[in-house]
Design an enzyme around this catalytic site. Structure first.
Site, PDB file in Angstrom:
ATOM      1  N   TYR A   1       0.822  -1.210   0.000  1.00  0.00           N
ATOM      2  CA  TYR A   1       0.000   0.000   0.000  1.00  0.00           C
ATOM      3  C   TYR A   1       0.860   1.265   0.000  1.00  0.00           C
ATOM      4  O   TYR A   1       0.642   2.186  -0.792  1.00  0.00           O
ATOM      5  CB  TYR A   1      -0.917  -0.016   1.217  1.00  0.00           C
ATOM      6  CG  TYR A   1      -1.874   1.151   1.302  1.00  0.00           C
ATOM      7  CD1 TYR A   1      -3.023   1.189   0.510  1.00  0.00           C
ATOM      8  CD2 TYR A   1      -1.645   2.206   2.187  1.00  0.00           C
ATOM      9  CE1 TYR A   1      -3.912   2.253   0.587  1.00  0.00           C
ATOM     10  CE2 TYR A   1      -2.532   3.266   2.271  1.00  0.00           C
ATOM     11  CZ  TYR A   1      -3.660   3.286   1.472  1.00  0.00           C
ATOM     12  OH  TYR A   1      -4.528   4.352   1.546  1.00  0.00           O
TER      13      TYR A   1
ATOM     14  N   LYS B   1       1.192   4.363  -2.854  1.00  0.00           N
ATOM     15  CA  LYS B   1       0.893   5.762  -2.544  1.00  0.00           C
ATOM     16  C   LYS B   1       2.112   6.653  -2.779  1.00  0.00           C
ATOM     17  O   LYS B   1       1.967   7.819  -3.164  1.00  0.00           O
ATOM     18  CB  LYS B   1       0.372   5.886  -1.116  1.00  0.00           C
ATOM     19  CG  LYS B   1      -0.980   5.205  -0.902  1.00  0.00           C
ATOM     20  CD  LYS B   1      -2.028   5.704  -1.903  1.00  0.00           C
ATOM     21  CE  LYS B   1      -3.401   5.119  -1.657  1.00  0.00           C
ATOM     22  NZ  LYS B   1      -4.439   5.655  -2.569  1.00  0.00           N
TER      23      LYS B   1
END
Length: 249
Positions: A157, A161
């Site tokens: 994740y 990002k």
């Protein structure tokens, strides 16, 4: 400061819940016609549209998986055919598949990248020609505080990002001469469906790291996005706006 989005067409991905839903509702409240994207379930997207229309706004929903290039091109193309343009793109759709790296499966890595990062590429690719032709457009990508500071158990994740942040800065440089601004929001701990399942002990740990002493609300994010897509922010591009209560500075 007045925000006027009348006559603007806004596509919000992942608009059936959480930040995306709040953004869709707020943009509509400022006059935009909102196209609410969802992958599933349909009833959540219908609720978003219903809440907007009951409040006097204009909205429609469209189903596609942001990670599927062909589906995005076809679906976004149909929106442009119907409405004539897309003025605003909010790349919000995202997923998590957390786990310590030693236990992380390749499929969990690939799926998070497909949605969180490739999805931004796919959707931006689908609108950029139209925005370029009209020499105007607003793109806002949803990054994350963990894309800047990292977080154990979220290598997939946080990597996506961080990629969104790099994408935002590079796209801003490429598209600026065409009148298109590209910015990103980097939220901290925001109370959504995703975060409500985090164990209390972890929530307490996060709270201790937030100088303002509270978790964020989806309106904290949507307020900034509404500003960035308005004419009030016409000279802002390539920025990563941290909305995290001071969790990371």
């Amino acid at each position: 400061m007045k925000i006027d989005l009348n006559d603007k067409i806004a596509l919000v991905t992942g608009a059936s819940r959480g930040i995306g839903k709040q953004v869709a509702k707020d943009l509509a409240s400022y006059g935009a016609t909102v196209i609410a994207n969802y992958p599933h379930p349909k009833d959540s997207a219908e609720q978003t549209v219903e809440e907007i229309t009951k409040a006097g706004g204009k909205a429609a929903m469209i189903e596609f998986d942001v990670s599927n290039y062909d589906a995005v091109q076809e679906s976004v193309g149909s929106v442009i055919d119907e409405y004539g343009t897309i003025d605003i793109l909010i790349n919000n759709a995202g997923i998590t598949k957390d786990g310590l790296f030693l236990r992380m499966k390749e499929e969990d890595w690939d799926k998070v990248f497909a949605v969180n990062l490739k999805g931004v590429f796919n959707c931006t690719k689908a609108v950029i020609r139209t925005m370029s032709k009209q020499k105007s457009g607003r793109i806002v990508n949803i990054a994350s505080v963990v894309g800047e500071m990292g977080n154990a158990g979220q290598l997939n994740y946080s990597s996506t990002k961080a990629g969104v942040i790099g994408f935002t800065k590079s796209a801003a440089k490429e598209f600026g001469s065409r009148g298109i601004t590209v910015n990103a929001i980097s939220p901290g701990f925001i109370q959504t469906d995703i975060t409500q399942d985090i164990p209390d002990e972890y929530k307490e740990k996060y709270m201790e790291a937030i100088p303002l002493g509270r978790f964020g609300d989806t309106t904290d994010i949507s307020n900034v996005i509404s500003f960035l897509v308005s004419e009030n922010a016409s000279y802002i591009t390539g920025e990563i706006v941290r909305v995290n209560g001071g969790m990371y500075m």
